[in-house]
Design a protein around this motif. Structure first.
Motif, PDB file in Angstrom:
ATOM      1  N   PRO A   5      68.487 -20.660  77.770  1.00 40.98           N
ATOM      2  CA  PRO A   5      69.437 -20.151  78.768  1.00 40.98           C
ATOM      3  C   PRO A   5      69.295 -18.644  78.983  1.00 40.98           C
ATOM      4  CG  PRO A   5      70.595 -21.118  76.879  1.00 40.98           C
ATOM      5  CD  PRO A   5      69.134 -21.193  76.597  1.00 40.98           C
ATOM      6  N   ILE A   6      69.487 -18.245  80.221  1.00 41.89           N
ATOM      7  CA  ILE A   6      69.474 -16.835  80.610  1.00 41.89           C
ATOM      8  C   ILE A   6      70.830 -16.547  81.234  1.00 41.89           C
ATOM      9  CG2 ILE A   6      68.405 -15.080  82.061  1.00 41.89           C
ATOM     10  CD1 ILE A   6      65.830 -16.859  81.985  1.00 41.89           C
ATOM     11  N   LEU A   7      71.594 -15.652  80.609  1.00 36.92           N
ATOM     12  CA  LEU A   7      72.937 -15.333  81.076  1.00 36.92           C
ATOM     13  C   LEU A   7      72.935 -13.999  81.807  1.00 36.92           C
ATOM     14  CD1 LEU A   7      74.858 -16.216  77.805  1.00 36.92           C
ATOM     15  CD2 LEU A   7      74.470 -17.675  79.784  1.00 36.92           C
ATOM     16  N   ARG A   8      73.697 -13.936  82.875  1.00 32.55           N
ATOM     17  CA  ARG A   8      73.836 -12.685  83.616  1.00 32.55           C
ATOM     18  C   ARG A   8      75.104 -11.966  83.165  1.00 32.55           C
ATOM     19  NH1 ARG A   8      73.558 -11.670  90.097  1.00 32.55           N
ATOM     20  NH2 ARG A   8      74.009  -9.446  89.941  1.00 32.55           N
ATOM     21  N   MET A   9      74.948 -10.669  82.889  1.00 38.17           N
ATOM     22  CA  MET A   9      76.084  -9.819  82.525  1.00 38.17           C
ATOM     23  C   MET A   9      75.981  -8.564  83.391  1.00 38.17           C
ATOM     24  SD  MET A   9      76.085 -10.215  78.393  1.00 38.17           S
ATOM     25  CE  MET A   9      77.518  -9.169  78.241  1.00 38.17           C
ATOM     26  N   GLY A  10      76.634  -8.591  84.548  1.00 34.41           N
ATOM     27  CA  GLY A  10      76.508  -7.486  85.490  1.00 34.41           C
ATOM     28  C   GLY A  10      75.095  -7.426  86.013  1.00 34.41           C
ATOM     29  N   ASP A  11      74.443  -6.272  85.840  1.00 38.11           N
ATOM     30  CA  ASP A  11      73.056  -6.150  86.306  1.00 38.11           C
ATOM     31  C   ASP A  11      72.050  -6.336  85.166  1.00 38.11           C
ATOM     32  OD1 ASP A  11      73.550  -3.807  84.981  1.00 38.11           O
ATOM     33  OD2 ASP A  11      72.812  -2.487  86.564  1.00 38.11           O
ATOM     34  N   LEU A  12      72.524  -6.970  84.072  1.00 41.07           N
ATOM     35  CA  LEU A  12      71.657  -7.256  82.931  1.00 41.07           C
ATOM     36  C   LEU A  12      71.521  -8.760  82.726  1.00 41.07           C
ATOM     37  CD1 LEU A  12      73.150  -4.741  80.335  1.00 41.07           C
ATOM     38  CD2 LEU A  12      71.258  -4.357  81.910  1.00 41.07           C
ATOM     39  N   LEU A  13      70.407  -9.156  82.146  1.00 34.75           N
ATOM     40  CA  LEU A  13      70.195 -10.549  81.755  1.00 34.75           C
ATOM     41  C   LEU A  13      70.122 -10.608  80.237  1.00 34.75           C
ATOM     42  CD1 LEU A  13      67.468 -11.635  84.349  1.00 34.75           C
ATOM     43  CD2 LEU A  13      69.930 -12.064  84.432  1.00 34.75           C
ATOM     44  N   ASP A  23      54.486 -22.533  72.336  1.00 32.88           N
ATOM     45  CA  ASP A  23      53.779 -21.889  73.442  1.00 32.88           C
ATOM     46  C   ASP A  23      54.316 -22.286  74.817  1.00 32.88           C
ATOM     47  OD1 ASP A  23      52.354 -20.852  71.371  1.00 32.88           O
ATOM     48  OD2 ASP A  23      50.435 -21.734  71.932  1.00 32.88           O
ATOM     49  N   ARG A  24      54.549 -23.565  75.038  1.00 32.00           N
ATOM     50  CA  ARG A  24      55.007 -24.030  76.352  1.00 32.00           C
ATOM     51  C   ARG A  24      56.403 -23.483  76.668  1.00 32.00           C
ATOM     52  NH1 ARG A  24      55.442 -30.006  76.729  1.00 32.00           N
ATOM     53  NH2 ARG A  24      53.218 -29.946  76.386  1.00 32.00           N
ATOM     54  N   LEU A  25      57.278 -23.466  75.669  1.00 30.11           N
ATOM     55  CA  LEU A  25      58.630 -22.942  75.866  1.00 30.11           C
ATOM     56  C   LEU A  25      58.583 -21.436  76.150  1.00 30.11           C
ATOM     57  CD1 LEU A  25      61.668 -23.496  75.887  1.00 30.11           C
ATOM     58  CD2 LEU A  25      61.665 -23.146  73.409  1.00 30.11           C
ATOM     59  N   ALA A  26      57.696 -20.735  75.466  1.00 34.61           N
ATOM     60  CA  ALA A  26      57.553 -19.290  75.696  1.00 34.61           C
ATOM     61  C   ALA A  26      57.085 -19.003  77.115  1.00 34.61           C
ATOM     62  CB  ALA A  26      56.570 -18.700  74.687  1.00 34.61           C
ATOM     63  N   MET A  27      56.136 -19.763  77.597  1.00 42.18           N
ATOM     64  CA  MET A  27      55.647 -19.578  78.968  1.00 42.18           C
ATOM     65  C   MET A  27      56.732 -19.927  79.985  1.00 42.18           C
ATOM     66  SD  MET A  27      52.745 -18.245  78.576  1.00 42.18           S
ATOM     67  CE  MET A  27      52.266 -18.213  80.274  1.00 42.18           C
ATOM     68  N   GLN A  28      57.511 -20.970  79.707  1.00 35.72           N
ATOM     69  CA  GLN A  28      58.602 -21.348  80.601  1.00 35.72           C
ATOM     70  C   GLN A  28      59.652 -20.250  80.653  1.00 35.72           C
ATOM     71  OE1 GLN A  28      58.788 -24.321  82.534  1.00 35.72           O
ATOM     72  NE2 GLN A  28      60.297 -23.004  83.504  1.00 35.72           N
ATOM     73  N   LEU A  29      59.965 -19.672  79.497  1.00 32.15           N
ATOM     74  CA  LEU A  29      60.924 -18.577  79.451  1.00 32.15           C
ATOM     75  C   LEU A  29      60.420 -17.393  80.263  1.00 32.15           C
ATOM     76  CD1 LEU A  29      63.456 -17.117  78.465  1.00 32.15           C
ATOM     77  CD2 LEU A  29      62.184 -16.531  76.375  1.00 32.15           C
ATOM     78  N   GLN A  30      59.158 -17.068  80.121  1.00 33.05           N
ATOM     79  CA  GLN A  30      58.573 -15.964  80.876  1.00 33.05           C
ATOM     80  C   GLN A  30      58.723 -16.197  82.385  1.00 33.05           C
ATOM     81  OE1 GLN A  30      54.220 -15.310  80.602  1.00 33.05           O
ATOM     82  NE2 GLN A  30      54.813 -13.350  79.694  1.00 33.05           N
ATOM     83  N   ASP A  31      58.401 -17.393  82.832  1.00 31.94           N
ATOM     84  CA  ASP A  31      58.530 -17.731  84.253  1.00 31.94           C
ATOM     85  C   ASP A  31      59.987 -17.668  84.707  1.00 31.94           C
ATOM     86  OD1 ASP A  31      55.799 -18.150  84.354  1.00 31.94           O
ATOM     87  OD2 ASP A  31      55.944 -20.339  84.292  1.00 31.94           O
ATOM     88  N   ASP A  32      60.874 -18.284  83.924  1.00 29.59           N
ATOM     89  CA  ASP A  32      62.296 -18.303  84.283  1.00 29.59           C
ATOM     90  C   ASP A  32      62.874 -16.892  84.335  1.00 29.59           C
ATOM     91  OD1 ASP A  32      62.172 -21.071  84.338  1.00 29.59           O
ATOM     92  OD2 ASP A  32      63.218 -21.344  82.422  1.00 29.59           O
TER      93      ASP A  32
END
Length: 118
Positions: A5-13, A23-32
């Motif tokens: 999950p990526i949460l937004r807090m104002g202008d920060l993530l 590896d696959r999860l890391a690449m997915q996180l990078q893309d997301d």
């Protein structure tokens, strides 16, 4: 496919990695994360790795590359919660997290990101 999950807090993530990275999860996180920086207009990214006990060279490079991509997209990156064993491993592997600031915890990381905009 699992996602971090990526949460937004104002202008920060805020990204809190609570699972073992592969590896696959890391690449997915990078893309997301790069997509969210653009779509949300984020100025900063805080990545909490306090739950990671182990980081290999691929994950270390992924963190560094993600920070470089964020910089190109006009966002700064701070990694927080690095365990001593992770720091030792990164140094022993010769990995430098170029362009990545670090802080001991989320509170200090948020303060560091706040200072980079003034």
């Amino acid at each position: 496919m699992e996602r971090i999950p990526i949460l937004r807090m104002g202008d920060l993530l805020l990204v809190t990695i609570q699972v073992d990275m592969h590896d696959r999860l890391a690449m997915q996180l990078q893309d997301d994360l790069t997509e969210r920086i653009v779509s949300d207009g984020a100025k900063g990214v805080l990545i909490d790795i306090s739950a990671l006990d182990l980081v290999d060279s691929f994950i270390g490079r992924m963190i560094s590359n993600t920070a470089a991509m964020a910089r190109v997209l006009d966002a700064r990156t701070v990694v927080v919660g690095m365990q001593p064993a992770v720091a030792i491993t990164l140094v022993e592997l010769g990995l430098t997290l170029h362009g990545v600031k670090t802080a001991l915890n989320v509170e200090k990381g948020m303060a560091l990101l706040g200072k980079s905009y003034r």
